[in-house]
Design a protein around this motif. Structure first.
Motif, short mmCIF file in Angstrom:
data_model
loop_
_atom_site.label_atom_id
_atom_site.label_comp_id
_atom_site.label_asym_id
_atom_site.label_seq_id
_atom_site.Cartn_x
_atom_site.Cartn_y
_atom_site.Cartn_z
N TRP A 33 0.85 -1.18 0.00
CA TRP A 33 0.00 0.00 0.00
C TRP A 33 0.89 1.24 0.00
O TRP A 33 1.90 1.29 0.73
N VAL A 34 0.54 2.24 -0.79
CA VAL A 34 1.30 3.49 -0.87
C VAL A 34 0.42 4.61 -0.35
O VAL A 34 -0.74 4.77 -0.79
N SER A 35 0.95 5.39 0.59
CA SER A 35 0.20 6.49 1.19
C SER A 35 1.13 7.64 1.50
O SER A 35 2.36 7.52 1.39
N ASP A 36 0.56 8.78 1.90
CA ASP A 36 1.39 9.89 2.38
C ASP A 36 1.70 9.67 3.85
O ASP A 36 1.33 8.64 4.45
N THR A 37 2.35 10.64 4.47
CA THR A 37 2.78 10.45 5.86
C THR A 37 1.60 10.42 6.82
O THR A 37 1.74 9.96 7.96
N ASN A 38 0.43 10.91 6.36
CA ASN A 38 -0.75 10.88 7.21
C ASN A 38 -1.59 9.62 6.99
O ASN A 38 -2.68 9.51 7.58
N GLY A 39 -1.13 8.73 6.16
CA GLY A 39 -1.85 7.50 5.91
C GLY A 39 -2.89 7.60 4.82
O GLY A 39 -3.64 6.63 4.59
N ASN A 40 -2.98 8.74 4.12
CA ASN A 40 -3.94 8.88 3.03
C ASN A 40 -3.44 8.14 1.80
O ASN A 40 -2.30 8.36 1.36
N PRO A 41 -4.24 7.25 1.24
CA PRO A 41 -3.78 6.47 0.09
C PRO A 41 -3.50 7.36 -1.11
O PRO A 41 -4.20 8.35 -1.35
N LEU A 42 -2.47 7.01 -1.88
CA LEU A 42 -2.11 7.72 -3.10
C LEU A 42 -2.59 6.91 -4.30
O LEU A 42 -2.05 5.84 -4.59
N PHE A 43 -3.63 7.42 -4.95
CA PHE A 43 -4.21 6.73 -6.10
C PHE A 43 -3.37 6.99 -7.35
O PHE A 43 -2.95 8.10 -7.62
N SER A 44 -3.10 5.93 -8.11
CA SER A 44 -2.38 5.97 -9.38
C SER A 44 -0.91 6.34 -9.22
O SER A 44 -0.30 6.95 -10.10
N LYS A 87 13.02 4.17 -3.76
CA LYS A 87 13.73 3.08 -4.43
C LYS A 87 14.27 2.13 -3.38
O LYS A 87 14.77 2.56 -2.33
N GLU A 88 14.16 0.84 -3.66
CA GLU A 88 14.77 -0.14 -2.77
C GLU A 88 15.14 -1.39 -3.56
O GLU A 88 14.50 -1.74 -4.56
N SER A 89 16.20 -2.05 -3.11
CA SER A 89 16.69 -3.26 -3.78
C SER A 89 15.98 -4.49 -3.20
O SER A 89 15.79 -4.59 -1.98
N LEU A 90 15.62 -5.42 -4.09
CA LEU A 90 14.94 -6.64 -3.68
C LEU A 90 15.56 -7.83 -4.40
O LEU A 90 15.99 -7.72 -5.55
N ASN A 91 15.57 -8.96 -3.71
CA ASN A 91 15.96 -10.23 -4.32
C ASN A 91 15.09 -11.30 -3.67
O ASN A 91 15.36 -11.75 -2.56
N LEU A 92 14.02 -11.67 -4.37
CA LEU A 92 13.01 -12.54 -3.79
C LEU A 92 13.19 -13.99 -4.22
O LEU A 92 13.65 -14.27 -5.34
N GLU A 93 12.82 -14.88 -3.32
CA GLU A 93 12.84 -16.31 -3.62
C GLU A 93 11.65 -16.67 -4.52
O GLU A 93 10.65 -15.96 -4.54
N PRO A 94 11.75 -17.77 -5.24
CA PRO A 94 10.62 -18.21 -6.07
C PRO A 94 9.35 -18.37 -5.23
O PRO A 94 9.39 -18.92 -4.12
N SER A 95 8.25 -17.84 -5.75
CA SER A 95 6.92 -17.90 -5.13
C SER A 95 6.81 -17.06 -3.86
O SER A 95 5.76 -17.06 -3.21
N GLU A 96 7.84 -16.30 -3.51
CA GLU A 96 7.76 -15.45 -2.31
C GLU A 96 6.83 -14.26 -2.57
O GLU A 96 6.80 -13.70 -3.67
N VAL A 97 6.08 -13.86 -1.54
CA VAL A 97 5.21 -12.69 -1.59
C VAL A 97 5.76 -11.67 -0.60
O VAL A 97 5.79 -11.91 0.61
N ASN A 98 6.23 -10.54 -1.13
CA ASN A 98 6.78 -9.47 -0.29
C ASN A 98 5.72 -8.40 -0.10
O ASN A 98 5.26 -7.78 -1.06
N THR A 99 5.29 -8.17 1.16
CA THR A 99 4.22 -7.23 1.48
C THR A 99 4.77 -6.10 2.34
O THR A 99 5.43 -6.35 3.36
N GLU A 100 4.53 -4.84 1.89
CA GLU A 100 5.06 -3.70 2.61
C GLU A 100 4.04 -2.55 2.55
O GLU A 100 3.17 -2.51 1.67
N ARG A 101 4.19 -1.62 3.50
CA ARG A 101 3.46 -0.35 3.46
C ARG A 101 4.49 0.75 3.21
O ARG A 101 5.47 0.85 3.94
#
Length: 813
Positions: A33-44, A87-101
């Motif tokens: 989920w992407v939002s501003d610092t107040n937690g308001n979602p950023l559409f598009s 920007k952030e670097s990622l290296n995920l395992e097969p079938s891994e689901v990475n969930t972040e806010r």
């Protein structure tokens, strides 16, 4: 033993395909989920992987999900205008689901204040272009602009289009003149398939000059380049005829016995149905492009000449798409995009031009011209196209085809357009030239009236399983809609004054041109003032070297497209874009194989301010006048040209370019709560390297056999995401690579004994010799239902034409 070998081979093949299947399944998922610092979602908000053609955008809740290759170092990019790019670097395992806010930070920023062969020494930045064998050049468009694309600093990402960008500028930043008359293009064209024929008829041309920047004040108010074309004033009867799989042309020219009257008339017909048949989108294509024009001159008296330039062009493009199957993705993960269509598209572009010029020579040193011209363009783009599409994971089979494994997206969209535009431009212009003992003085003044009526009505609906996007449980919403009705009636007044000083002494020949232009536009009530200077230096001690330096302040006032945002809203406060040019270079003349050659080098820098950002999709420019930006373009161009074989000019071109821009008020707050600026991002025409070849050859023992080669390589361009509201450079097109080759055989050559026929040539052309799949744009496909729970955008490539063959027969008389 033979049986055991066959069994071992069978196991190896089985293991190979099991490995491919395993590779095809090596994916992971990023969601969040992407939002501003107040937690308001950023559409598009734009979500992408750096240097990869994959991405998506967030929904109304700020949520996104993106399938990415596993076991690879990836850089996730999250972009939203006015916020810090994450920007952030990622290296995920097969079938891994990475969930972040993800929380993006924001802070308000204070507003900023607001001759055929070029061996002759040139006296400015204009370069002559050889047109001797232009009718035998292998190309798909049949337009004279095809040869421009092999010059240094010139970029084009589509062989179907006559449009080009120069040194980082847009398609709209190029001036085109025919016999001193400024030429305008249709405004609504959205794809190269609709374009048809450009204005210039190659059969009628006598000379071409081109400047990639630093041009004199006598040329108009654009930021990038000038193409100056002269039509022939014949002294005797002649003509030509050409026919091919892609169309045909004919022209006839002549003069009266006393040469007081001359005529030069041509007609052209073009169809790209044959070429469009090898695109991924199959269907019934009916492109038809016709052009008729004439250039007439009449000497009323010995000192007064009347000339008339008239043109009528009709470009029709009809299509009824039926189905599409496109394979895309990487070696590690392939996708298949399948579509079934209903509906049709009907487009029509009719243009008219008439210009009358009186040229008075009251004395040997004085020329006075008065030109009245009228241009009208009637443009229509209409379509209703329903498409039902599926996106599947795919793997490569033993036959080399991509076989679908599992469905990951399905949807339906309905695209509708009723766009109509009528543009009328009337002008009255006076130009004068006075030849001095050691120089030339030029001046001009022009009044122009512009009347534009534009009706825009476009919308798109995306639906699946009874739901439309954006989703609502109360009503059916359109995913995108643009509707407006705009009318403009404005005037421009412009003028220039220019003086060329020719200074010669025992040590060097020096030419200095000083000039200034000015323009006033009644719509935004802006006055521009554009000083320009050009210096050429030829030392007598090294007369094979020519040095030149050009500089100036260039303005490009908005016409109409720059005022309108993608939704049809006008921004009357939009001011002229501005560029400070500095161009310096050398021409080195030398001889090799006892033949003349020239090696040119130019270094340039353009400081850009008051820019109107834009997004580029195929050849459609979507201006974003709600933003204002600054930027730059810098680079170096090389070209060597001459007679690599006797009597035939060829050249090699190499260019390096960097062009970027920074949107004003594009501010962010970084993690330590300090103001930070996203800075510069690549402009849509930022092609860092371009290499091209135009080569002509023939058999030394038999010059009746010729070969023409055109090669272009251009590095990848940035490509904006699927949103209309802002530009970005998160995504990239691949490199553009193309080779066209033509083989010609003369049936009749250099004679008039066969019923007045001078020559007949038959040519066989191989277009896109290497069958390269070049990408011109992406379709951003939104999935709303799939087997893996994905709700995302996929960037599906739109490929250009594949390898094709053309046969051409041409005759001159």
């Amino acid at each position: 033993m033979l049986r055991m070998d066959r069994l071992r081979l069978a196991y190896q093949i089985l293991f190979f395909f099991i490995s491919l299947t395993g590779i095809a399944q090596q994916t992971a998922t990023i969601e969040g989920w992407v939002s501003d610092t107040n937690g308001n979602p950023l559409f598009s908000a734009s979500i992408g992987i750096e240097n990869r053609s994959m991405g998506t955008v967030t929904d109304e809740d700020g949520y996104f999900t993106l399938t990415v290759p596993a076991s690879e170092e990836l850089i996730l990019v999250i972009y939203f205008l006015g916020f810090e790019t994450h920007k952030e670097s990622l290296n995920l395992e097969p079938s891994e689901v990475n969930t972040e806010r993800y929380r993006l930070k924001l802070e308000v920023k204070k507003l900023d204040d607001v001759e055929v062969f070029g061996i002759k020494d040139r006296e400015n930045t204009l370069v002559p272009i050889n047109i001797k064998s232009i009718d035998q050049l292998p190309n798909t468009s049949g337009n004279i602009e095809s040869i421009l694309k092999t010059l240094p600093g010139v970029v084009s990402g589509s062989e179907l289009s006559s449009q080009y960008s120069v040194r980082g500028g847009s398609f709209d930043e190029n001036l085109i003149y025919v016999n001193g008359i400024e030429i305008y293009r249709p405004l609504l064209v959205q794809s190269a398939q609709q374009e048809g024929l450009s204005f210039v008829n190659p059969s009628m041309v006598s000379s071409i000059q081109f400047s990639a920047g630093g041009f004199d004040a006598e040329y108009g108010d654009k930021l990038s380049s000038v193409l100056d074309i002269k039509y022939r004033q014949p002294t005797k009867f002649g003509g030509s005829v050409m026919a091919s799989f892609l169309g045909g042309s004919a022209h006839v020219e002549g003069s009266s016995k006393n040469n007081r009257f001359t005529h030069n008339t041509g007609i052209r017909y073009k169809t790209t149905k044959y070429l469009l048949g090898n695109l991924d989108i199959k269907g019934d294509y009916k492109p038809s492009f016709t052009d008729l024009q004439s250039f007439l001159t009449f000497d009323i008296t010995r000192s007064l000449e009347l000339s008339v330039l008239a043109n009528y062009s009709t470009n029709k493009f009809n299509r009824a798409p039926e189905n599409r199957s496109t394979n895309f993705g990487s070696f590690q993960q392939g996708f298949n995009f399948t579509v079934y269509y209903e509906g049709q598209e009907v487009d029509k572009f009719d243009t008219y031009l008439g210009a009358v010029t009186l040229n008075l020579h009251p004395g040997d040193n004085l020329s006075l011209k008065l030109t009245g011209s009228a241009f009208r363009s009637n443009e229509e783009i209409t379509y209703d196209i329903l498409q039902q599409y599926w996106i599947n994971l795919a793997t490569r089979s033993s036959t080399g085809r991509n076989d679908s494994l599992i469905n990951i997206g399905v949807g339906t969209s309905l695209d509708h357009a009723r766009n109509h535009l009528v543009a009328s431009i009337y002008s009255l212009e006076h130009k004068g030239t006075y030849f001095l003992t050691a120089g030339i003085m030029k001046w001009g003044i022009k009044f122009q009236q512009e009347i534009i009526d534009d009706k825009l009505n476009e919308w798109q609906m995306i639906d699946s399983a009874g739901h439309s996007l954006p989703y609502s449980d109360e009503e059916v919403n359109l995913f995108h809609a643009s509707k407006s009705n705009n009318s403009l009636n404005n005037s421009r007044l412009s003028g220039f004054l220019q003086h060329t000083f020719n200074i010669g002494n025992k040590k060097a020949d020096i030419s200095l041109t000083l000039g200034v232009r000015s323009q006033y536009w009644t719509y935004n009530k802006e006055i521009t003032f554009s000083p320009r200077a050009n210096l050429t230096f030829i030392p007598h001690s090294a007369s094979n070297f020519t040095w030149h330096l050009a500089t100036g302040l260039y303005y490009q006032p908005p016409f109409y497209k720059e005022l309108r945002d993608p939704y049809g809203n006008l921004y009357p406060e939009t001011k002229a874009q501005r560029a400070f040019h500095i161009v310096t270079g050398t021409d080195y003349k030398f001889r090799a194989w006892d033949r003349p050659f020239v090696f040119t080098t130019e270094i340039y820098y353009k400081h850009l301010t008051r820019l109107t950002p834009y997004k580029l999709d195929d050849v459609r420019l979507q201006y974003l006048p709600m933003y204002n930006a600054k930027g730059y373009a810098a680079g170096i161009d090389f070209r060597v040209y001459g007679e690599f074989v006797p009597g035939s000019e060829s050249w090699f071109s190499l260019s390096f370019l960097s062009t970027k821009e920074d949107i004003y008020n594009d501010y962010i707050i970084n993690r330590d709560r300090k103001v930070a600026y996203p800075g510069y991002y690549r402009r849509p025409t930022d092609q860092w390297m371009n290499f091209s070849i135009f080569f002509q050859d023939y058999l030394p023992s038999n010059p009746n056999y010729k070969v023409h080669i055109m090669l272009i390589y251009g590095s990848g361009l940035p490509y904006s995401g699927p949103l209309y509201s802002r530009p970005s450079d998160v995504f990239h097109l691949g490199a553009y690579r193309r080779i066209d080759i033509g083989f010609s055989r003369s049936i009749i050559r250099n004679t008039e004994k066969n019923f007045g026929i001078k020559s007949i040539w038959i040519s066989v052309e191989i277009l896109n010799l290497l069958d390269t799949q070049n990408v011109v744009s992406y379709d951003w496909v939104r999935t709303v239902e799939n087997d893996m729970g994905l709700n995302t955008y996929f960037a599906v490539p739109n490929y250009l034409t594949r390898r094709s063959f053309n046969v051409k027969l041409s005759a001159n008389f």
